[in-house]
Design an enzyme around this catalytic site. Structure first.
Site, PDB file in Angstrom:
ATOM      1  N   GLY A 213       3.475  -2.208  -2.564  1.00  0.00           N
ATOM      2  CA  GLY A 213       3.872  -2.756  -3.866  1.00  0.00           C
ATOM      3  C   GLY A 213       3.773  -1.693  -4.943  1.00  0.00           C
ATOM      4  O   GLY A 213       3.672  -0.498  -4.634  1.00  0.00           O
ATOM      5  N   ASN A 214       3.814  -2.104  -6.193  1.00  0.00           N
ATOM      6  CA  ASN A 214       3.633  -1.156  -7.289  1.00  0.00           C
ATOM      7  C   ASN A 214       2.925  -1.864  -8.440  1.00  0.00           C
ATOM      8  O   ASN A 214       2.669  -3.061  -8.382  1.00  0.00           O
ATOM      9  CB  ASN A 214       4.965  -0.537  -7.713  1.00  0.00           C
ATOM     10  CG  ASN A 214       5.954  -1.593  -8.157  1.00  0.00           C
ATOM     11  OD1 ASN A 214       5.744  -2.272  -9.147  1.00  0.00           O
ATOM     12  ND2 ASN A 214       7.039  -1.757  -7.391  1.00  0.00           N
TER      13      ASN A 214
END
Ligand code: CTP
Length: 408
Positions: A213-214
């Site tokens: 993810g980020n």
């Protein structure tokens, strides 16, 4: 100028309530339909009869009127009025009312109305200098700004107490001008337009419990959805995983992966006028998603190899299949920012690209952003640090101008 505009003026208990008489008179003169709502304390300064005469409408003070001879729908008057209005102005707004609004308290007709309101709310604070500069009041005002309320800053000068400082309510002409600017150049400009906004990160699964993810929180996209909706647009918000509340009147679709986001965006693409791609779509996704949780025993040695494949570039796809839509992309560059952003704009066939700065007060998780907007024609709008909601409105100002030029 304001013909057909429906404005609620909320008056709270401060001496500058007398100036609000001129505001109501001025708005009426410009053709607006004005309804006044007062708190009990406000009636200590100016009588309801004054405002009733100036506005030509009944003035509401209490939630529960003494007589029920007006009918039985009285209990929902605050809801009906909330639905009626195009704009609400609270002037003067005392420290007390500001605090209540900032905390969602609805203990009188005016504050209950604010909780139910769908239209934008402009607030003109007025109080003594120490009350205004009090840290609690300042925090409450900041909170209101973050919620999307518009603040007409008080002015400096001599106050009713004899003290000199900031806290004096803005002059009636200034308030009227603010309302006009807002109602004419801002609020109604996107009525009849359909805007698709994407927000948040995407999560690319590795196994049932892990993902790539980020750090995106979705704040920028949600601010864009909120501002678009307030300005009258029909808004579809396609969001990756976030913990944010859906803005009012926005149709929200939740997705997790970049593939799901791609599918949803494409599903609505043909019917929208504008796309604002504020999401941080993962650029790479694991080739294989393991059906069961990877155990440490499954891995030999200290290293694990994860094979990633490029995800579909949603914006690029939209750029290639454009049918008159205005496309707004975002870019986060750490070097040669302007040049790289311009290149991205061209490669993805965008109309505008919003170049984000990463740093103190800008980027992932912050409520503020420092951006530069670049247009297809090479115009560059360098903006100072401002709230993401304000950035959203700047983007919409530019998009709106392009829409007005007849490009769909
Ligand atoms: N974007 C997209 N689909 C992707 C990746 C990004 O639609 N698979 C969109 C983002 O929503 C953003 C814009 O493209 O509006 C720019 O994303 P960014 O990741 O900065 O640019 P990339 O084109 O992926 O290039 P790079 O990472 O090399 O800078």
């Amino acid at each position: 100028m304001l013909e057909g505009k429906k404005i609620i003026v909320g008056v709270t208990g401060g001496i500058s309530a007398y100036k609000t008489c001129y505001v109501v008179r001025g708005l009426k003169k410009l053709g607006a339909d004005v309804k006044v709502v007062m708190t009990r304390s406000a009636t200590e300064f100016v009588t309801p009869l004054t405002f009733s005469t100036l506005s030509g409408n009944e003035v509401i003070v209490d939630m529960f009127p003494k007589t029920t001879s007006e009918g039985t729908n009285i209990g929902t008057r605050h809801i009906e009025l909330a639905l009626w209005a195009d704009l609400m102005l609270i002037a003067p707004a005392t420290a007390n009312t500001i605090a209540k609004i900032a905390h969602g308290i609805g203990d009188n007709f005016l504050t209950s109305l604010v909780l139910a309101i769908r239209c934008p709310v402009i607030i003109a604070p007025a109080m003594d200098v120490d009350m205004y500069l009090n840290e609690i009041t300042q925090r409450n005002i900041k909170k209101l700004k973050e919620y999307g309320f518009l603040i007409i800053e008080p002015e400096e000068g001599e106050l009713a107490s004899g003290l000199v400082g900031v806290g004096r309510m803005a002059e009636p002409e200034k308030i009227i001008e603010f309302v006009c600017d807002f109602l004419l150049g801002f609020k109604f400009d996107l009525k009849g337009k359909k805007i698709l906004v994407t927000a948040g990160p995407t999560y690319e699964p590795i196994d049932p419990v892990r993902f790539i993810g980020n750090w995106s929180t979705g704040k920028m996209g949600f601010a864009a959805a909120k501002a678009s909706s307030q300005r009258g647009a029909d808004v579809i918000l396609i969001s990756g995983p976030t913990s944010l509340e859906t803005p009012k009147n926005v149709k929200r679709i939740d997705v997790i992966t970049s593939d799901e986001m791609f599918n949803e965006v494409v599903r609505f693409y043909d019917e929208v006028d504008v796309v604002i791609m504020a999401s941080a779509v993962a650029d790479y996704s694991p080739v294989q998603k393991f059906e069961r949780k990877l155990k440490k025993e499954d891995i030999k040695g200290d290293f694990v190899e994860l094979k990633l494949k490029k995800t579909k570039d949603i914006l690029k796809y939209l750029g290639e299949h454009k049918k008159g839509q205005i496309l707004v992309g975002f870019a986060l560059e750490t070097e040669n920012a302007i040049e790289n952003a311009k290149q991205k704009l061209e490669q993805k066939n965008l109309d505008f690209i919003v170049l984000n700065t990463l740093g103190e007060g800008s980027g992932f998780g912050y409520d503020t952003n420092i951006v530069t907007i670049i247009s297809k024609n090479g115009e560059i709008f360098e903006l100072p640090k401002m709230s993401k909601y304000e950035v959203a409105n700047k983007i919409l100002d530019i998009v709106s101008a392009k829409l007005k030029n007849g490009k769909k």
